[in-house]
Design a protein around this motif. Structure first.
Motif, PDB file in Angstrom:
ATOM      1  N   UNK A  69       0.811  -1.221   0.000  1.00  0.00           N
ATOM      2  CA  UNK A  69       0.000   0.000   0.000  1.00  0.00           C
ATOM      3  C   UNK A  69       0.841   1.266   0.000  1.00  0.00           C
ATOM      4  N   UNK A  70       1.908   1.273   0.808  1.00  0.00           N
ATOM      5  CA  UNK A  70       2.679   2.489   1.029  1.00  0.00           C
ATOM      6  C   UNK A  70       3.908   2.627   0.132  1.00  0.00           C
ATOM      7  N   UNK A  71       4.352   1.527  -0.443  1.00  0.00           N
ATOM      8  CA  UNK A  71       5.580   1.566  -1.215  1.00  0.00           C
ATOM      9  C   UNK A  71       6.823   1.535  -0.358  1.00  0.00           C
ATOM     10  N   UNK A  72       6.645   1.368   0.924  1.00  0.00           N
ATOM     11  CA  UNK A  72       7.750   1.240   1.882  1.00  0.00           C
ATOM     12  C   UNK A  72       7.192   0.653   3.164  1.00  0.00           C
ATOM     13  N   UNK A  73       8.053   0.439   4.129  1.00  0.00           N
ATOM     14  CA  UNK A  73       7.638  -0.184   5.379  1.00  0.00           C
ATOM     15  C   UNK A  73       6.606   0.685   6.110  1.00  0.00           C
ATOM     16  N   UNK A  74       5.606   0.024   6.691  1.00  0.00           N
ATOM     17  CA  UNK A  74       4.602   0.721   7.476  1.00  0.00           C
ATOM     18  C   UNK A  74       4.804   0.497   8.959  1.00  0.00           C
ATOM     19  N   UNK A  75       3.748   0.635   9.731  1.00  0.00           N
ATOM     20  CA  UNK A  75       3.839   0.525  11.181  1.00  0.00           C
ATOM     21  C   UNK A  75       4.303  -0.870  11.627  1.00  0.00           C
ATOM     22  N   UNK A  76       3.721  -1.912  11.075  1.00  0.00           N
ATOM     23  CA  UNK A  76       4.073  -3.264  11.468  1.00  0.00           C
ATOM     24  C   UNK A  76       5.473  -3.624  10.973  1.00  0.00           C
ATOM     25  N   UNK A  77       5.760  -3.262   9.731  1.00  0.00           N
ATOM     26  CA  UNK A  77       7.073  -3.551   9.180  1.00  0.00           C
ATOM     27  C   UNK A  77       8.188  -2.890   9.959  1.00  0.00           C
ATOM     28  N   UNK A  78       7.983  -1.666  10.394  1.00  0.00           N
ATOM     29  CA  UNK A  78       8.991  -0.953  11.181  1.00  0.00           C
ATOM     30  C   UNK A  78       9.190  -1.625  12.530  1.00  0.00           C
ATOM     31  N   UNK A  79       8.120  -2.080  13.148  1.00  0.00           N
ATOM     32  CA  UNK A  79       8.261  -2.729  14.446  1.00  0.00           C
ATOM     33  C   UNK A  79       8.918  -4.102  14.314  1.00  0.00           C
ATOM     34  N   UNK A  80       8.679  -4.792  13.197  1.00  0.00           N
ATOM     35  CA  UNK A  80       9.322  -6.088  12.971  1.00  0.00           C
ATOM     36  C   UNK A  80      10.821  -5.940  12.757  1.00  0.00           C
ATOM     37  N   UNK A  81      11.210  -4.817  12.137  1.00  0.00           N
ATOM     38  CA  UNK A  81      12.638  -4.604  11.876  1.00  0.00           C
ATOM     39  C   UNK A  81      13.344  -3.994  13.070  1.00  0.00           C
ATOM     40  N   UNK A  82      12.586  -3.654  14.130  1.00  0.00           N
ATOM     41  CA  UNK A  82      13.181  -3.055  15.324  1.00  0.00           C
ATOM     42  C   UNK A  82      13.377  -1.564  15.211  1.00  0.00           C
ATOM     43  N   UNK A  83      12.822  -0.935  14.164  1.00  0.00           N
ATOM     44  CA  UNK A  83      13.007   0.498  13.955  1.00  0.00           C
ATOM     45  C   UNK A  83      12.170   1.335  14.899  1.00  0.00           C
ATOM     46  N   UNK A  84      11.162   0.760  15.498  1.00  0.00           N
ATOM     47  CA  UNK A  84      10.325   1.542  16.420  1.00  0.00           C
ATOM     48  C   UNK A  84      10.398   0.937  17.800  1.00  0.00           C
TER      49      UNK A  84
END
Length: 84
Positions: A69-84
């Motif tokens: 949808x976004x063309x990049x990481x969203x809320x869940x993707x960021x939390x999975x990667x440890x970015x948030x």
């Protein structure tokens, strides 16, 4: 962000976003308010469509849908990667 799926064929539901919270999150994340609103709306729409992130496999599936949808990481993707 709150999402309320309608559960009726062809009906998505409602997504409610707190503008004050979105502003705080955008400031904390270092991105624009518009970018945060897109992240929140995408996340809410996916919840209305039945996506969830309670279990790792579900979170990966939702993160992939956010990226689509976004063309990049969203809320869940960021939390999975440890970015948030």
């Amino acid at each position: 962000m709150l999402s309320f799926p309608l559960g009726e064929p062809g009906a998505l539901g409602d997504v409610v976003i707190s503008l004050d919270t979105a502003r705080r999150q955008a400031l904390a994340g270092g991105w624009s308010l518009a970018a945060e609103l897109r992240r929140l709306l995408a996340h809410g729409i996916l919840h209305c469509r039945g996506y969830d992130h309670e279990h790792p496999a579900d979170a990966r599936r939702m993160a992939a849908a956010e990226r689509k949808l976004l063309g990049r990481s969203g809320m869940v993707g960021a939390s999975l990667s440890g970015a948030e």
